[in-house]
Design an enzyme around this catalytic site. Structure first.
Site, short mmCIF file in Angstrom:
data_model
loop_
_atom_site.label_atom_id
_atom_site.label_comp_id
_atom_site.label_asym_id
_atom_site.label_seq_id
_atom_site.Cartn_x
_atom_site.Cartn_y
_atom_site.Cartn_z
N TYR A 83 0.82 -1.22 0.00
CA TYR A 83 0.00 0.00 0.00
C TYR A 83 0.85 1.26 0.00
O TYR A 83 0.41 2.33 0.39
CB TYR A 83 -0.94 0.00 1.21
CG TYR A 83 -1.92 -1.14 1.14
CD1 TYR A 83 -3.02 -1.06 0.29
CD2 TYR A 83 -1.72 -2.30 1.87
CE1 TYR A 83 -3.91 -2.10 0.19
CE2 TYR A 83 -2.61 -3.37 1.76
CZ TYR A 83 -3.69 -3.26 0.92
OH TYR A 83 -4.57 -4.30 0.81
N SER A 84 2.08 1.13 -0.46
CA SER A 84 3.02 2.24 -0.36
C SER A 84 2.66 3.41 -1.29
O SER A 84 2.60 3.26 -2.51
CB SER A 84 4.42 1.73 -0.70
OG SER A 84 5.30 2.80 -0.94
#
Ligand SMILES: *Cc1c(COP(=O)(O)O)cnc(C)c1O
Length: 314
Positions: A83-84
């Protein structure tokens, strides 16, 4: 490993071509929880800097993109979780500026699953995703691992985008707040933004960082970054560890109701992983009387509530 070649047209790699909105807007937020105590709350809208490279992602990537272009690299390689926001921003920068991009993603099991919206956006921007085991990911900075992960000639940007160049880029955020803020609140992941922000401020201005990850050695990491970027500790900063809500991408009913209420009061959708936690912390401190009456408190809105701003089911 073989060197990498690029299909991209040359000469498009200058980040200035992206026309960032800088200095970012600073807007007054009338909030009685602050005004009642004689405090002014201002929102530093870094989320508006660029639609695809918002907030601190712009400020941290820009000097790295310049360095990559100056080094003649045509490929950017970086690291991140599923989810960066940093992976997404790097992929977008590659598409917009003509760099090839490689993302080393933590978790080899993800290779067999449909991409989540965040990774799908990376892929749509042309990023080559390489999924690695958590064990290997942890060792990503060890020289023998680097040689297996990084193709020759690729420009490596560390996890979260935080290195000395990134910290130097974030000093501009501090400079934009000189003569305005008494206290600045900022959310911290790797701490790179805080490391640079504090260095750009002057005497009498202080920063409170709100880590969104539990535990860890963030204070030491920030000192290390400041040492690397500036040769010494810079600025007046502290960390308040009480508002991570249980850890990265974790939330609580209190945090969620605070965020929903703030959104209604100020007509501003809040990014949940970082920004909501920082505002919850800052508002709690204001209510606790932690700031001297007459102070101007600036909340840095480090990112927007776009597709990656939701809690993403993590
Ligand atoms: C990445 C990110 C941060 C964390 O920044 P660090 O420099 O790693 O501390 C904060 N806020 C938002 C919205 C982000 O996307």
């Amino acid at each position: 490993m073989d060197g990498v070649t690029s299909d991209n047209p040359p000469g498009t790699m200058d980040p200035a071509a992206l026309r960032p909105l800088l200095p970012s807007p600073l807007v007054e937020a009338a909030d009685e929880r602050f005004t009642r105590r004689g405090l002014r709350l201002l929102l530093k809208r870094d989320d508006l800097i660029h639609p695809d490279l918002p907030g601190n992602k712009w400020r941290k990537l820009e000097p790295n993109l310049r360095a990559a272009a100056a080094a003649g690299a045509d490929t950017l390689l970086t690291f991140g979780g599923a989810y960066s926001n940093h992976l997404r921003a790097t992929a977008a920068a590659g598409r917009l500026l003509g760099f090839d991009t490689i993302g080393i993603v933590r978790g080899e099991e993800l290779a067999d699953r449909p991409l989540n919206p965040s990774l799908a956006s990376c892929a749509a921007d042309g990023m080559e995703l390489r999924f690695v085991s958590r064990a290997l990911y942890r060792r990503k900075t060890e020289p023998e691992v680097v040689t297996t992960l990084v193709p020759e000639g690729a420009f490596v940007i560390p996890e979260g985008g935080s290195n000395a160049a990134a910290a130097q880029g974030c000093t501009l955020l501090g400079r934009e707040l000189r003569g305005i803020a008494d206290v600045v609140g900022v959310a911290c992941g790797t701490g790179g933004t805080l490391a640079g922000l504090t260095a750009g401020l002057t005497e009498g201005q202080r920063v409170i960082g709100f880590p969104v990850l539990k535990g860890g050695f963030l204070g030491e990491e920030i000192l290390r970054l400041q040492q690397e970027a500036f040769g010494e500790r810079r600025g007046d900063w502290t960390l308040d560890d009480r508002f991570h809500g249980g850890g990265y991408a974790k939330t609580s009913p209190e945090l969620e109701s605070f965020a929903a209420d703030f959104e209604t009061r100020h007509d501003l959708p809040l990014e949940r992983l970082y920004v909501a936690k920082m505002l919850y912390g800052l508002t709690t401190l204001a209510l606790d009387g932690a700031f001297a009456p007459g102070s101007t408190v600036v909340a840095v809105i480090t990112g927007g509530a776009g597709a990656g701003g939701a809690l993403a089911g993590a």
